[in-house]
Write an enzyme that holds these catalytic residues in place. Structure first.
Site, PDB file in Angstrom:
ATOM      1  N   ASP A   1     139.881  61.524  93.442  1.00 14.77           N
ATOM      2  CA  ASP A   1     140.551  60.431  94.152  1.00 14.77           C
ATOM      3  C   ASP A   1     141.314  59.553  93.166  1.00 14.77           C
ATOM      4  O   ASP A   1     141.095  59.608  91.947  1.00 14.77           O
ATOM      5  CB  ASP A   1     139.466  59.606  94.870  1.00 14.77           C
ATOM      6  CG  ASP A   1     139.977  58.855  96.097  1.00 14.77           C
ATOM      7  OD1 ASP A   1     141.207  58.742  96.257  1.00 14.77           O
ATOM      8  OD2 ASP A   1     139.135  58.379  96.869  1.00 14.77           O
TER       9      ASP A   1
ATOM     10  N   ASP B   1     143.863  58.729 105.121  1.00 14.75           N
ATOM     11  CA  ASP B   1     142.588  58.150 105.524  1.00 14.75           C
ATOM     12  C   ASP B   1     142.562  57.885 107.019  1.00 14.75           C
ATOM     13  O   ASP B   1     141.528  57.490 107.562  1.00 14.75           O
ATOM     14  CB  ASP B   1     142.339  56.832 104.771  1.00 14.75           C
ATOM     15  CG  ASP B   1     141.770  57.083 103.384  1.00 14.75           C
ATOM     16  OD1 ASP B   1     141.320  58.217 103.129  1.00 14.75           O
ATOM     17  OD2 ASP B   1     141.787  56.149 102.566  1.00 14.75           O
TER      18      ASP B   1
HETATM   19  C1  DGJ Z   1     139.715  56.892  99.540  1.00 11.47           C
HETATM   20  C2  DGJ Z   1     139.656  58.259 100.146  1.00 11.47           C
HETATM   21  O1  DGJ Z   1     140.860  58.571 100.765  1.00 11.47           O
HETATM   22  C3  DGJ Z   1     138.474  58.321 101.112  1.00 11.47           C
HETATM   23  O2  DGJ Z   1     138.435  59.574 101.738  1.00 11.47           O
HETATM   24  C4  DGJ Z   1     137.205  58.041 100.353  1.00 11.47           C
HETATM   25  O3  DGJ Z   1     136.986  59.070  99.426  1.00 11.47           O
HETATM   26  C5  DGJ Z   1     137.294  56.702  99.658  1.00 11.47           C
HETATM   27  N1  DGJ Z   1     138.465  56.597  98.845  1.00 11.47           N
HETATM   28  C6  DGJ Z   1     136.078  56.463  98.808  1.00 11.47           C
HETATM   29  O4  DGJ Z   1     136.176  55.330  98.047  1.00 11.47           O
END
Ligand code: DGJ
Length: 691
Positions: A447, A515
């Protein structure tokens, strides 16, 4: 095909030709980008009229290497400043080198010690042409490189040129828009250190009349995951030039004596059959020439983030893993919150050892449990970041991007590590290598949750380099980890779809595209994504209803059917799903396993009929149709849905009804969908071509 004595070359692909010439002033000029030409036809391009001062419509001077013309007032793809302050280039053509699909033009500056190489590469079986640029300082004094676009593509004259682009923001990535190109320069790009949610490095140009299934289109995409810029320039008589490159204004790179600056690949594609065939050609290119393991279908993963966020124990993860396995999931991914002091987003980033309260015996017991359930085990990391409240930051406060005497802006209580520094990059690599070596981890979700701000590098004599070296070092770490852990598979994520591009896809196996897991919003996000990137990498979770972000309530089948158009995954809180939903989920997971090769490796066609939208995937004898209809109006029945690309003379059996349809009827009249008249109706339809 070089034509001797004419300085004309044609880069030929199965269906297209890109013809360039080196003119009498040693400028590299694009003469043709379109249907494939014979050598004789290509030579005839030299007879067309052209004058730099009184341009014929669509025939203004067009430079593939946008440098060195005293009368070029538009965007210049290559801009340098020499040590004595002299700007720009005057290039002398040295040679054209041809080897195995590569055509490289070598130029040197008329006076200064700079060599410029521009390379075109074609691969068998694709109409995509890759272009890169290399600038080499052959002297000793520093040269400042202000702009080094990988490619400047010359599109033939069009009446009303139109631009398609993907824009957006967090939770609303890859929104597709098509607009008439205004005169002058239209610039899209990122200054955020990542590819960005706001724009994706891909554009399509057409003459304003192309449809999904017809019309010529010209397209380009940049394989780079840092900052970038695409300049689309419409000349006074309508000609369009698209210049594509990494970096953003006003940063510049200092090129020391003997150093070479290599740009990332800008890929260009001309197709004749509309937007859907361009998208398909991009997908085929990704599968054949970009992805590391294109032959693998991706497993159905379960991700714990939306179920638990930061609030969990090892036992919670095990319970989720049991439910996920029972549903048929094949890979269990534990998301954020497992390491250091990371029990919320205020602490612990940077400390990649298991949280001692949550995992007193390390990760071993959970991994064993997941593997015991027949699933692979994946884990979330965000290696480029640090919380100020972490052991890593306390030990190395100078390891983050910052400027002396300036504040350090935090986003989500975190700062960006200066990965451009070799010592920081080495440290990050070592921590991850250790994590992967000490634990049986099959999959990593990588991430990157915040953009760069105050991106300075105190002590460096060339701080702007960070914008390039951060991404290069990120690539190097990923490449090294892959080489040393060959079974490892990687998902790229950046707060959703903030880092999706062909550079990242070259070294990852799938991407998290948003997200926003609301199935209705996802239809548009997925459709934009699919303009360039294949379903094989498009992670799509089924989550809870009402959706945690939008609060929209959507039936389970609809949520599944939308996610089944990509790499199906489950991300809901399975601890609270009803037995009925669990059972239905298991049925839909098993349906997906049947259609997965067609979805992930087949040819995609977008579908529309009235209020119904959908996608068709074809592979071999299998045709899969996924359709969704949010709401009908005035109780009108759904129209028949016309399918694309079927053999008109073949017959197809509908797996739901057993009925046999003629290809010709499905294409010209359509398929009866039989959707529920209620809102949020959806279906998965499997058609098998009969022998
Ligand atoms: C952002 C990501 O897009 C989510 O899926 C998740 O992993 C969060 N970060 C966790 O902090």
């Amino acid at each position: 095909m070089p034509a001797r004595d004419t300085r004309l070359w044609s880069i030929d692909t199965p269906n297209t030709s890109y013809v360039v010439t080196v003119d009498e002033h040693d400028r590299l000029r694009g003469l043709h980008w379109g249907p494939r030409l014979s050598p004789e036809q290509a030579l005839a391009l030299l007879d067309l009229p052209e004058s730099p001062f009184r341009p014929v419509v669509g025939r203004e001077p067009r430079f593939d290497l946008g440098a060195g013309s005293a009368f070029q007032y538009g965007h210049n793809g290559v801009q340098v400043r020499f040590a004595d302050g002299t700007r720009d280039l005057e290039l002398v053509f040295a040679e054209a080198i041809e080897e195995e699909g590569d055509l490289t033009f070598v130029f040197t500056d008329r006076h200064y010690p700079l060599e410029v190489r521009t390379r075109y590469r074609s691969h068998p079986g694709t109409d995509v042409i890759e272009r890169t640029l290399a600038l080499r300082n052959t002297g000793t004094e520093q040269i400042e490189v202000v702009r080094a676009d990988s490619a400047t593509w010359v599109v033939p004259g069009l009446d009303t040129p139109r631009l398609s682009q993907l824009h957006g923001e967090w939770g609303a990535e890859t929104q597709l828009t098509r607009t008439t190109i205004p005169h002058g320069e239209t610039v899209i790009g990122s200054r955020r250190g990542i590819t960005s949610h706001q724009a994706n490095p891909w554009v399509v140009i057409d003459d304003g009349a192309a449809t999904e299934t017809s019309g010529p289109v010209w397209s380009t995409a940049l394989a780079w995951s840092g900052t970038w810029r695409i300049t689309v320039e419409k000349g006074p008589t309508g000609s369009v030039v698209v210049s594509v490159g990494f970096g953003h204004d006003p940063i510049a790179i200092r090129l020391g004596g003997g150093e070479t600056l290599e740009t990332p690949i800008a890929a260009g594609l001309h197709t004749a059959g509309g937007f859907a065939s361009a998208a398909s050609a991009w997908h085929d290119y990704a599968l054949a020439h970009v992805l590391p393991h294109p032959e693998e279908v991706r497993p159905i993963l379960y991700n714990s983030w939306e179920a638990t966020e930061f609030d969990f124990t090892a036992e919670d993860q095990m319970r989720l893993a049991d439910r996920a396995a029972a549903m048929g999931c094949e890979l269990f991914v534990m998301d954020d919150g497992w390491f250091g002091a990371r029990v919320n987003d205020r602490a612990g980033l940077g400390d990649w050892t298991p949280n001692p309260d949550r995992f007193p015996d390390g990760l071993g017991p959970l991994i064993k449990h997941v593997h015991g359930n027949g699933m692979r085990f994946g884990i979330w990391v965000e290696p480029e970041m640090v919380n100020p409240d972490s052991d890593l930051y306390r030990a190395h406060p100078d390891w983050v991007y910052h400027q002396p005497h300036r504040r350090r802006s935090e986003v989500r209580q975190q700062l960006v590590l200066n990965l451009a520094r070799p010592d920081v990059a080495d440290y990050i690599h070592a921590r991850l290598d250790e994590l992967l070596s000490e634990n049986e981890i099959d999959f990593v979700k990588w991430d990157m949750n915040r953009p760069f701000t105050e991106a300075g590098w105190p002590g460096s004599d060339d701080p702007d380099r960070l914008w390039f070296d951060h991404t290069r070092n990120l690539y190097a770490i990923l490449d090294r980890l892959r080489a040393d852990h060959p079974a490892l598979r990687i998902e790229s994520c950046s707060s959703g779809g903030g880092r999706v591009d062909f550079g990242m896809l070259r070294r990852t196996d799938q991407v998290w595209i948003s997200d926003n897991t609301d199935a209705v919003d996802r239809i548009a996000i997925q459709d934009g994504f699919a303009q360039v990137y294949p379903a094989r990498v498009m992670g799509a979770w089924v989550t809870d209803s009402p959706n945690p972000l939008t609060r929209r309530e959507v039936p389970l089948d609809f949520r599944f059917h939308v996610a089944m158009a990509g790499v199906l995954a489950v991300g809901g809180d399975l601890r609270i799903w009803s037995d009925e939903d669990q059972a239905r989920g298991a049925e839909l997971v098993s349906d997906y396993k049947r259609i997965r090769p067609a979805v992930q490796l087949g040819r995609r066609q977008p579908l529309r009929a009235g209020a119904v939208t959908g996608v068709q995937y074809d592979r071999g004898d299998q045709t899969v149709v996924l359709v969704w209809r949010k709401a009908r109006s005035f109780a009108y029945p759904d129209p028949l849905l016309k399918l694309h690309g079927l053999d008109p003379d073949a017959r197809y059996r509908d797996g739901r009804t057993g009925r046999v349809h003629h290809g010709a009827i499905l294409a010209t009249h359509g398929l009866e969908l039989g959707l529920d008249p209620a809102d949020y109706a959806s279906a998965m339809i499997e058609l098998t071509r009969l022998p």
